[in-house]
Design a protein around this motif. Structure first.
Motif, PDB file in Angstrom:
ATOM      1  N   LEU A   2      13.912   7.716 -36.192  1.00 34.88           N
ATOM      2  CA  LEU A   2      13.038   6.559 -35.969  1.00 34.88           C
ATOM      3  C   LEU A   2      13.815   5.250 -35.912  1.00 34.88           C
ATOM      4  O   LEU A   2      13.259   4.222 -35.498  1.00 34.88           O
ATOM      5  CB  LEU A   2      11.979   6.483 -37.067  1.00 34.88           C
ATOM      6  CG  LEU A   2      11.068   7.711 -37.224  1.00 34.88           C
ATOM      7  CD1 LEU A   2       9.967   7.427 -38.227  1.00 34.88           C
ATOM      8  CD2 LEU A   2      10.486   8.130 -35.882  1.00 34.88           C
ATOM      9  N   LEU A  29      13.860   3.217 -32.638  1.00 38.50           N
ATOM     10  CA  LEU A  29      12.649   2.533 -32.183  1.00 38.50           C
ATOM     11  C   LEU A  29      12.762   1.023 -32.343  1.00 38.50           C
ATOM     12  O   LEU A  29      12.054   0.268 -31.670  1.00 38.50           O
ATOM     13  CB  LEU A  29      11.428   3.054 -32.954  1.00 38.50           C
ATOM     14  CG  LEU A  29      11.111   4.543 -32.787  1.00 38.50           C
ATOM     15  CD1 LEU A  29       9.880   4.916 -33.600  1.00 38.50           C
ATOM     16  CD2 LEU A  29      10.917   4.899 -31.318  1.00 38.50           C
ATOM     17  N   CYS A  63       2.316  11.249 -42.521  1.00 35.42           N
ATOM     18  CA  CYS A  63       2.320  11.609 -41.106  1.00 35.42           C
ATOM     19  C   CYS A  63       1.113  11.034 -40.379  1.00 35.42           C
ATOM     20  O   CYS A  63       1.201  10.679 -39.189  1.00 35.42           O
ATOM     21  CB  CYS A  63       2.377  13.132 -40.944  1.00 35.42           C
ATOM     22  SG  CYS A  63       0.997  14.026 -41.683  1.00 35.42           S
ATOM     23  N   ILE A  76       1.508   6.890 -40.093  1.00 38.09           N
ATOM     24  CA  ILE A  76       2.518   6.302 -39.215  1.00 38.09           C
ATOM     25  C   ILE A  76       2.157   6.409 -37.740  1.00 38.09           C
ATOM     26  O   ILE A  76       2.732   5.701 -36.914  1.00 38.09           O
ATOM     27  CB  ILE A  76       3.895   6.964 -39.454  1.00 38.09           C
ATOM     28  CG1 ILE A  76       5.008   6.075 -38.903  1.00 38.09           C
ATOM     29  CG2 ILE A  76       3.952   8.363 -38.849  1.00 38.09           C
ATOM     30  CD1 ILE A  76       6.409   6.552 -39.220  1.00 38.09           C
ATOM     31  N   CYS A  77       1.212   7.255 -37.395  1.00 33.85           N
ATOM     32  CA  CYS A  77       0.907   7.487 -35.979  1.00 33.85           C
ATOM     33  C   CYS A  77       0.534   6.180 -35.294  1.00 33.85           C
ATOM     34  O   CYS A  77      -0.431   5.511 -35.675  1.00 33.85           O
ATOM     35  CB  CYS A  77      -0.237   8.485 -35.835  1.00 33.85           C
ATOM     36  SG  CYS A  77      -0.653   8.816 -34.105  1.00 33.85           S
ATOM     37  N   PRO A  78       1.281   5.774 -34.254  1.00 34.75           N
ATOM     38  CA  PRO A  78       1.033   4.470 -33.624  1.00 34.75           C
ATOM     39  C   PRO A  78      -0.240   4.414 -32.793  1.00 34.75           C
ATOM     40  O   PRO A  78      -0.691   3.321 -32.431  1.00 34.75           O
ATOM     41  CB  PRO A  78       2.269   4.267 -32.735  1.00 34.75           C
ATOM     42  CG  PRO A  78       2.769   5.648 -32.462  1.00 34.75           C
ATOM     43  CD  PRO A  78       2.456   6.452 -33.691  1.00 34.75           C
ATOM     44  N   ARG A 113       9.653   4.847 -26.591  1.00 37.84           N
ATOM     45  CA  ARG A 113       9.629   6.310 -26.620  1.00 37.84           C
ATOM     46  C   ARG A 113       9.492   6.813 -25.180  1.00 37.84           C
ATOM     47  O   ARG A 113       8.405   6.768 -24.611  1.00 37.84           O
ATOM     48  CB  ARG A 113       8.462   6.819 -27.474  1.00 37.84           C
ATOM     49  CG  ARG A 113       8.491   6.356 -28.932  1.00 37.84           C
ATOM     50  CD  ARG A 113       7.169   6.705 -29.616  1.00 37.84           C
ATOM     51  NE  ARG A 113       7.081   6.229 -30.982  1.00 37.84           N
ATOM     52  CZ  ARG A 113       6.737   4.982 -31.327  1.00 37.84           C
ATOM     53  NH1 ARG A 113       6.455   4.077 -30.384  1.00 37.84           N
ATOM     54  NH2 ARG A 113       6.679   4.623 -32.590  1.00 37.84           N
ATOM     55  N   CYS A 150       7.563  12.019 -29.171  1.00 44.17           N
ATOM     56  CA  CYS A 150       7.376  11.118 -30.307  1.00 44.17           C
ATOM     57  C   CYS A 150       7.641  11.906 -31.580  1.00 44.17           C
ATOM     58  O   CYS A 150       7.050  12.963 -31.790  1.00 44.17           O
ATOM     59  CB  CYS A 150       5.954  10.556 -30.309  1.00 44.17           C
ATOM     60  SG  CYS A 150       5.580   9.457 -31.694  1.00 44.17           S
ATOM     61  N   ASP A 151       8.536  11.395 -32.422  1.00 45.30           N
ATOM     62  CA  ASP A 151       8.928  12.096 -33.650  1.00 45.30           C
ATOM     63  C   ASP A 151       8.369  11.466 -34.912  1.00 45.30           C
ATOM     64  O   ASP A 151       8.695  11.905 -36.025  1.00 45.30           O
ATOM     65  CB  ASP A 151      10.461  12.127 -33.771  1.00 45.30           C
ATOM     66  CG  ASP A 151      11.110  13.055 -32.764  1.00 45.30           C
ATOM     67  OD1 ASP A 151      10.496  14.080 -32.421  1.00 45.30           O
ATOM     68  OD2 ASP A 151      12.228  12.753 -32.307  1.00 45.30           O
ATOM     69  N   ASP A 152       7.538  10.441 -34.783  1.00 44.09           N
ATOM     70  CA  ASP A 152       7.125   9.669 -35.951  1.00 44.09           C
ATOM     71  C   ASP A 152       6.540  10.529 -37.067  1.00 44.09           C
ATOM     72  O   ASP A 152       6.968  10.468 -38.222  1.00 44.09           O
ATOM     73  CB  ASP A 152       6.100   8.604 -35.547  1.00 44.09           C
ATOM     74  CG  ASP A 152       6.689   7.552 -34.624  1.00 44.09           C
ATOM     75  OD1 ASP A 152       7.510   7.919 -33.769  1.00 44.09           O
ATOM     76  OD2 ASP A 152       6.322   6.373 -34.755  1.00 44.09           O
ATOM     77  N   CYS A 153       5.525  11.340 -36.729  1.00 48.34           N
ATOM     78  CA  CYS A 153       4.839  12.093 -37.782  1.00 48.34           C
ATOM     79  C   CYS A 153       5.728  13.181 -38.369  1.00 48.34           C
ATOM     80  O   CYS A 153       5.595  13.543 -39.543  1.00 48.34           O
ATOM     81  CB  CYS A 153       3.527  12.679 -37.263  1.00 48.34           C
ATOM     82  SG  CYS A 153       3.691  13.871 -35.918  1.00 48.34           S
TER      83      CYS A 153
END
Length: 380
Positions: free
Chosen positions: A93, A96, A201, A204-206, A244, A248-251
């Protein structure tokens, strides 16, 4: 006279398979009966009825087989689930915050995992067939088989609140593969869900893609939109998409269980250096041949040059970097309306005055109504 080799006992056979799987680089191994998850048809129907699959029509078309392994292959008695660790060595992350760079999901920074895993699964399945005489079939995310809930049933981990399989040993970073067989093998115990009260998780999801814990609406998911979605990225998701450009790797990245992930180099894929920190400028300059060359052997190649440019131009529009304007303006003449449309958006984000000065001329000769609307739609 040559005597045929004796078939080993099920326990000995499984021990041999486990050892071979470990030697092939798999970090997780488990076995579940083919009928272990009778709840899958109802869960799948709920998601499809809600439209959470987006335009992945194949999910609805294959729902009957997808919901039941025995509908896919009636002879199946056991399913071997295997996990291959692909965890990153640094925080995925962090990039980003570097707006001039393009963020490619960790799983796509090396060779296509389908090819890597499939060969290893075939070798293991061949061993099973030779030692038992049973029939086998190999699956790597290429058939209507729900690997994640089956992996949960096989004890590899549990489906977290982000719907991805979570492992105590490898966190959220496992490629999954499956071997279905007509042999009845000793089963492993399913893994209990161990997320507790954690909601990192989800939080954080945008794009707020989770209607509730353990549920995912793909229509709002940046991983889906940037990879699977063939049309234009909906306006409301372009700014949250940031830089991105693939996945997407956020979660996955914020899962606390990642801290226990193995750091064994032998069991992990190494990211290609040229795909860890690519600049948006370099990516925007790629023509179709350059795109195919750079991403040869990578899953990124599957989305095609136009959809890739769509994603890169959104990254540029979110970069705030005026020096990238010439690259954006060059795409106003792109052959594909997908690219022209998002180039307009990117230019309007970087330099509204310049976009206004070009709007009349470009709009007058634009034949695609969706592209033409990009000159006037409210992007605030």
């Amino acid at each position: 006279m040559t005597m045929a080799a004796a078939t080993p006992s099920p326990d000995k056979l499984v021990a041999e398979l486990r050892a071979r799987a470990l030697a092939l680089g798999f970090g997780s191994f488990g076995i579940t009966p083919a009928d272990a998850r009778p709840d899958l048809p109802e869960k799948l129907a709920t998601a499809i009825d809600a439209g959470w699959h987006g335009d992945m029509d194949w999910m609805a078309e294959t729902a009957e087989r997808r919901g039941s392994p025995n509908a896919l292959w009636p002879q199946a008695r056991s399913i071997i689930l295997l996990g291959y660790n692909y965890g990153p060595t640094s925080d995925p992350l962090a990039i980003l915050g570097e707006k001039s760079l393009g963020s490619i999901s960790v799983y796509a920074r090396n060779r296509d995992y389908h090819e890597i895993i499939k060969g290893k699964l075939k070798e293991l399945a061949g061993l099973l067939a030779r030692r038992s005489g049973a029939e086998v079939k190999v699956f790597v995310d290429t058939a209507p088989l729900m690997e994640k809930p089956l992996a949960e049933a096989a004890g590899l981990g549990w489906q977290g609140k982000h719907t991805v399989l979570v492992s105590r040993e490898f966190g959220s970073w496992l490629f999954l593969g499956a071997i279905m067989t007509s042999a009845e093998l000793p089963e492993d115990k399913p893994h209990a869900e161990s997320c507790g009260k954690c909601t990192r998780c989800l939080d954080i999801c945008p794009t707020k893609a989770f209607p509730a814990p353990f549920q995912l609406d793909a229509r709002r998911c940046l991983a889906y939109l940037s990879v699977e979605h063939k049309g234009q990225i909906p306006l409301e998701f372009r700014t949250p998409m940031g830089n991105r450009i693939y996945g997407c790797d956020d979660c996955l990245a914020v899962c606390p269980w990642n801290k226990f992930a193995s750091v064994s180099r032998e069991a992990k894929l190494r990211a290609r250096e040229d795909l860890e920190r690519p600049t948006l400028a370099d990516l925007a300059r790629l023509d179709d041949d350059g795109f195919r060359t750079l991403f040869a052997g990578s899953p990124v190649k599957r989305i095609g040059h136009a959809r890739f440019l769509r994603n890169v131009l959104i990254g540029i529009g979110n970069s705030g970097d005026d020096s990238l304007k010439p690259l954006v303006e060059a795409q106003l003449e792109a052959q594909d309306p997908l690219v022209r449309g998002v180039a307009i958006w990117a230019l309007r984000r970087l330099d509204p005055a310049r976009a206004d000065s070009l709007a009349l001329a470009y709009s007058a000769r634009e034949s695609d109504s969706s592209v033409k609307s990009e000159w006037t739609v409210d992007i605030s």
